[in-house]
Design a protein around this motif. Structure first.
Motif, PDB file in Angstrom:
ATOM      1  N   PRO A 429      -4.756  34.043  40.490  1.00  0.00           N
ATOM      2  CA  PRO A 429      -4.897  33.033  39.425  1.00  0.00           C
ATOM      3  C   PRO A 429      -5.601  33.566  38.202  1.00  0.00           C
ATOM      4  O   PRO A 429      -5.354  33.078  37.093  1.00  0.00           O
ATOM      5  CB  PRO A 429      -5.720  31.941  40.112  1.00  0.00           C
ATOM      6  N   GLU A 430      -6.470  34.563  38.370  1.00  0.00           N
ATOM      7  CA  GLU A 430      -7.198  35.053  37.223  1.00  0.00           C
ATOM      8  C   GLU A 430      -6.295  35.785  36.246  1.00  0.00           C
ATOM      9  O   GLU A 430      -6.619  35.919  35.058  1.00  0.00           O
ATOM     10  CB  GLU A 430      -8.320  35.992  37.694  1.00  0.00           C
ATOM     11  N   ASN A 431      -5.171  36.307  36.730  1.00  0.00           N
ATOM     12  CA  ASN A 431      -4.234  37.038  35.864  1.00  0.00           C
ATOM     13  C   ASN A 431      -3.243  36.116  35.139  1.00  0.00           C
ATOM     14  O   ASN A 431      -2.464  36.572  34.312  1.00  0.00           O
ATOM     15  CB  ASN A 431      -3.460  38.063  36.682  1.00  0.00           C
ATOM     16  N   ARG A 432      -3.237  34.827  35.507  1.00  0.00           N
ATOM     17  CA  ARG A 432      -2.281  33.887  34.894  1.00  0.00           C
ATOM     18  C   ARG A 432      -2.808  33.451  33.521  1.00  0.00           C
ATOM     19  O   ARG A 432      -4.008  33.240  33.350  1.00  0.00           O
ATOM     20  CB  ARG A 432      -2.091  32.647  35.761  1.00  0.00           C
ATOM     21  N   PRO A 433      -1.947  33.312  32.543  1.00  0.00           N
ATOM     22  CA  PRO A 433      -2.373  32.863  31.213  1.00  0.00           C
ATOM     23  C   PRO A 433      -2.799  31.391  31.245  1.00  0.00           C
ATOM     24  O   PRO A 433      -2.288  30.590  32.027  1.00  0.00           O
ATOM     25  CB  PRO A 433      -1.138  33.077  30.348  1.00  0.00           C
ATOM     26  N   SER A 434      -3.739  31.036  30.335  1.00  0.00           N
ATOM     27  CA  SER A 434      -4.178  29.639  30.239  1.00  0.00           C
ATOM     28  C   SER A 434      -3.098  28.810  29.522  1.00  0.00           C
ATOM     29  O   SER A 434      -2.187  29.346  28.895  1.00  0.00           O
ATOM     30  CB  SER A 434      -5.498  29.560  29.482  1.00  0.00           C
ATOM     31  N   MET A 435      -3.265  27.476  29.616  1.00  0.00           N
ATOM     32  CA  MET A 435      -2.298  26.593  28.991  1.00  0.00           C
ATOM     33  C   MET A 435      -2.296  26.756  27.472  1.00  0.00           C
ATOM     34  O   MET A 435      -1.256  26.719  26.820  1.00  0.00           O
ATOM     35  CB  MET A 435      -2.596  25.131  29.356  1.00  0.00           C
ATOM     36  N   ARG A 436      -3.488  26.937  26.867  1.00  0.00           N
ATOM     37  CA  ARG A 436      -3.571  27.133  25.427  1.00  0.00           C
ATOM     38  C   ARG A 436      -2.821  28.392  25.024  1.00  0.00           C
ATOM     39  O   ARG A 436      -2.115  28.415  24.011  1.00  0.00           O
ATOM     40  CB  ARG A 436      -5.035  27.201  25.007  1.00  0.00           C
ATOM     41  N   LEU A 437      -2.980  29.463  25.832  1.00  0.00           N
ATOM     42  CA  LEU A 437      -2.304  30.714  25.523  1.00  0.00           C
ATOM     43  C   LEU A 437      -0.795  30.543  25.639  1.00  0.00           C
ATOM     44  O   LEU A 437      -0.029  31.085  24.839  1.00  0.00           O
ATOM     45  CB  LEU A 437      -2.803  31.811  26.472  1.00  0.00           C
ATOM     46  N   ILE A 438      -0.344  29.771  26.662  1.00  0.00           N
ATOM     47  CA  ILE A 438       1.105  29.527  26.828  1.00  0.00           C
ATOM     48  C   ILE A 438       1.660  28.802  25.611  1.00  0.00           C
ATOM     49  O   ILE A 438       2.739  29.127  25.107  1.00  0.00           O
ATOM     50  CB  ILE A 438       1.359  28.727  28.119  1.00  0.00           C
ATOM     51  N   VAL A 439       0.894  27.818  25.110  1.00  0.00           N
ATOM     52  CA  VAL A 439       1.354  27.088  23.928  1.00  0.00           C
ATOM     53  C   VAL A 439       1.465  28.023  22.737  1.00  0.00           C
ATOM     54  O   VAL A 439       2.406  27.955  21.938  1.00  0.00           O
ATOM     55  CB  VAL A 439       0.400  25.909  23.639  1.00  0.00           C
ATOM     56  N   GLN A 440       0.494  28.930  22.603  1.00  0.00           N
ATOM     57  CA  GLN A 440       0.550  29.903  21.512  1.00  0.00           C
ATOM     58  C   GLN A 440       1.758  30.822  21.660  1.00  0.00           C
ATOM     59  O   GLN A 440       2.389  31.212  20.659  1.00  0.00           O
ATOM     60  CB  GLN A 440      -0.747  30.718  21.482  1.00  0.00           C
ATOM     61  N   TYR A 441       2.095  31.210  22.932  1.00  0.00           N
ATOM     62  CA  TYR A 441       3.327  31.983  23.176  1.00  0.00           C
ATOM     63  C   TYR A 441       4.553  31.219  22.668  1.00  0.00           C
ATOM     64  O   TYR A 441       5.424  31.778  21.992  1.00  0.00           O
ATOM     65  CB  TYR A 441       3.498  32.275  24.668  1.00  0.00           C
ATOM     66  N   LEU A 442       4.611  29.948  23.062  1.00  0.00           N
ATOM     67  CA  LEU A 442       5.797  29.136  22.736  1.00  0.00           C
ATOM     68  C   LEU A 442       5.925  28.910  21.233  1.00  0.00           C
ATOM     69  O   LEU A 442       7.035  28.850  20.689  1.00  0.00           O
ATOM     70  CB  LEU A 442       5.733  27.778  23.462  1.00  0.00           C
ATOM     71  N   GLU A 443       4.780  28.773  20.536  1.00  0.00           N
ATOM     72  CA  GLU A 443       4.828  28.537  19.090  1.00  0.00           C
ATOM     73  C   GLU A 443       5.025  29.836  18.308  1.00  0.00           C
ATOM     74  O   GLU A 443       5.268  29.797  17.101  1.00  0.00           O
ATOM     75  CB  GLU A 443       3.543  27.850  18.638  1.00  0.00           C
ATOM     76  N   GLY A 444       4.908  30.984  18.988  1.00  0.00           N
ATOM     77  CA  GLY A 444       5.099  32.269  18.316  1.00  0.00           C
ATOM     78  C   GLY A 444       3.863  32.789  17.623  1.00  0.00           C
ATOM     79  O   GLY A 444       3.932  33.771  16.873  1.00  0.00           O
ATOM     80  N   ASN A 445       2.714  32.136  17.860  1.00  0.00           N
ATOM     81  CA  ASN A 445       1.469  32.605  17.246  1.00  0.00           C
ATOM     82  C   ASN A 445       0.936  33.859  17.946  1.00  0.00           C
ATOM     83  O   ASN A 445       0.199  34.643  17.343  1.00  0.00           O
ATOM     84  CB  ASN A 445       0.414  31.492  17.292  1.00  0.00           C
ATOM     85  N   VAL A 446       1.257  34.031  19.215  1.00  0.00           N
ATOM     86  CA  VAL A 446       0.805  35.186  20.000  1.00  0.00           C
ATOM     87  C   VAL A 446       2.025  35.799  20.655  1.00  0.00           C
ATOM     88  O   VAL A 446       2.873  35.076  21.212  1.00  0.00           O
ATOM     89  CB  VAL A 446      -0.233  34.769  21.069  1.00  0.00           C
ATOM     90  N   THR A 447       2.104  37.126  20.629  1.00  0.00           N
ATOM     91  CA  THR A 447       3.253  37.824  21.228  1.00  0.00           C
ATOM     92  C   THR A 447       3.092  37.875  22.739  1.00  0.00           C
ATOM     93  O   THR A 447       1.995  38.149  23.251  1.00  0.00           O
ATOM     94  CB  THR A 447       3.365  39.252  20.680  1.00  0.00           C
TER      95      THR A 447
END
Length: 492
Positions: A429-447
């Protein structure tokens, strides 16, 4: 001299016998609008006043007769036709119709010698009723429902032969040419009514036809033939040679019992051997106005000392028709209110059920719109989660391959979603991305970081590198269509 006297005597005898026959053959046609000029034999209540022939009046248990004085000779093939206007005015309040009247062909003008009774229209009595020696044919507009005469109603027209029991009868009505059906006609209405009586000596057919006289009376000439209905009320086969004597008289008869009525003949046309002359309705006299109802004297007032205390008038009970209307209104209102409540309850229940089972969205979904599929769509996409659609199992459960029923997807987005899905499927679980990070992935703010397809790091030992490479390689097309394959991973 003796021979001359004998010759004269023979001529006198011939004249005595021939004169009645000549008289019987003459004056076989006449029209009367003013009966003061008519040569009539009258008896009983029958009178003539102001040009009107009145058969009965304000006398109980009496009869009236009026006959043309000149006899007429009839043979087996003789025809005759007559039409007259009559009016019957009741003399009781409330209205009771009384006895009826009749047009009569009889062997004598003096029917009182028969001892006629009031219930027999002034024609028949208990002693002579249904006797073939009467030699009487009558057509009765009758307003009395007599049990003795087997009358059908208190408003009927009948054909009588030697008896007060009619051989043919029908409720009074006339054929309306416009509507094509018979309409009821009240005989004792006080209004003028036309009646035609036509006998065809060749066909042996007697027809009786009725019609109301138009009101108001026309000012210009209007012949009765123009309003005669085409369909008679009564039609009967009759052989007058079995009823009539050689010479007969024509006229009217009427009677009263305990109930009285004024019976008037307003105009009369007759012809033997052809069609009677049509009456000019503009010349027909109007019937007199009905007399006012008798006023009963009030009972004498009691002496002042015996006067009872004043009382309020009783409240009249509501009419049955009003009760029925009120009950119908209440019943209709109740049913309508009940149906409205049922519909309203159904709507409230559906809204409650929809709200109760509505899908709960998390805070991030409310901000960025829902990113999920319904179970129904997933079930269809994986063909019911069949084993042949199973790709493997991860940290969050089994992973199936499915085909979405609709929608177009870009290949880059599919690859990104696959990468994010595999990142979320790591066993640690520690290697899984957080929900905020997933949202940033989906919005294209983070690669999205590159990942190694070492399935052991993802806890997916039964998914090979080749299968992942093959699945991601299927996105080489610019867009996915309905047949495109999408890999659905467990987890978010």
């Amino acid at each position: 001299m003796t021979g001359l006297l004998g010759y004269i005597g023979v001529w006198i005898l011939i004249c005595i016998h021939v004169t009645p026959l000549v008289s019987a053959q003459g004056r076989t046609q006449f029209v009367h609008y003013d009966f003061t000029k008519a040569d009539l034999h009258r008896d009983g209540m029958a009178t003539i006043e102001d040009g009107l022939l009145q058969i009965t009046g304000n006398t109980t248990k009496s009869t009236g007769h009026a006959f043309h004085k000149t006899p007429m000779k009839f043979t087996a093939s003789s025809s005759f036709s007559t039409e007259f206007v009559f009016a019957i005015i009741p003399l009781h309040s409330p209205i009771s119709f009384g006895q009826g009247m009749a047009f009569v062909v009889a062997p004598t003008t003096d029917l009182r010698s028969n001892g006629t009774e009031t219930s027999g229209l002034g024609l028949f009595s208990t002693a002579n009723d249904n006797n073939t020696t009467n030699h009487i044919l009558a057509v009765e507009p009758d307003t009395n429902d007599s049990a003795e005469a087997l009358d059908r109603s208190s408003n009927h027209v009948g054909i009588d032969i030697n008896s007060k029991i009619s051989v043919e009868s029908a409720d009074a009505s006339y054929y309306n040419e416009t509507e094509g059906k018979n309409q009821t006609l009240l005989l004792a209405s006080g209004n003028s009514i036309l009646i035609w009586i036509d006998y065809d000596g060749i066909e042996k057919r007697l027809n009786v036809t009725l019609s109301p006289v138009p009101t108001p009376k026309p000012d210009s000439p209007l012949l009765s033939s123009s309003i005669k209905p085409s369909v008679p009320l009564l039609s009967r086969y009759i052989n007058i040679s079995e009823i009539f004597n050689e010479t007969m008289f024509v006229g009217f008869s009427g009677s009263t019992g305990t109930l009285k009525s004024d019976q008037y003949i307003l105009a009369w046309s007759f012809k033997k051997g052809g069609q009677a002359e049509s009456l000019d309705l503009s010349k027909v006299l109007d019937p007199p106005n009905p007399p006012p109802p008798p006023i009963s004297s009030p009972p004498p007032s009691p002496p002042p000392s015996s006067l009872p205390p004043p009382t309020l008038p009783p409240t009249s009970p509501p009419k049955s028709g009003s009760n029925r209307s009120s009950r119908a209104l209440i019943l209709g209102t109740t049913i309508a209110a009940f149906c409205f409540l049922i519909i309203l309850g159904g709507i409230v229940y559906l809204l409650y059920k929809k709200k109760k089972y509505a899908e709960v969205l998390e805070q991030w979904e409310k901000e960025y719109s829902p990113q999920r599929y319904s179970f129904r769509n997933l079930y269809k996409a994986t063909k019911g989660f069949k084993e042949n659609q199973l790709l493997g199992a991860g940290g969050f459960g089994k992973v199936y391959m499915g085909m979405l029923p609709s929608g177009n997807f870009k290949a880059e987005e599919v690859k990104m979603h696959l990468k994010i899905g595999m990142l979320c499927s790591q066993s640690n679980p520690e290697n899984r991305p957080s929900m905020r990070l997933i949202v940033q992935y989906l919005e294209g703010n983070v690669t999205v970081p590159s990942i190694s397809y070492d399935t052991s790091g993802f806890g997916m030992p039964n998914i090979s590198n080749e299968m992942v490479t093959q699945l991601t390689a299927t996105s080489s097309l610019a867009n996915f269509s309905f047949e495109d394959v999408t890999v659905l991973f467990g987890g978010r």
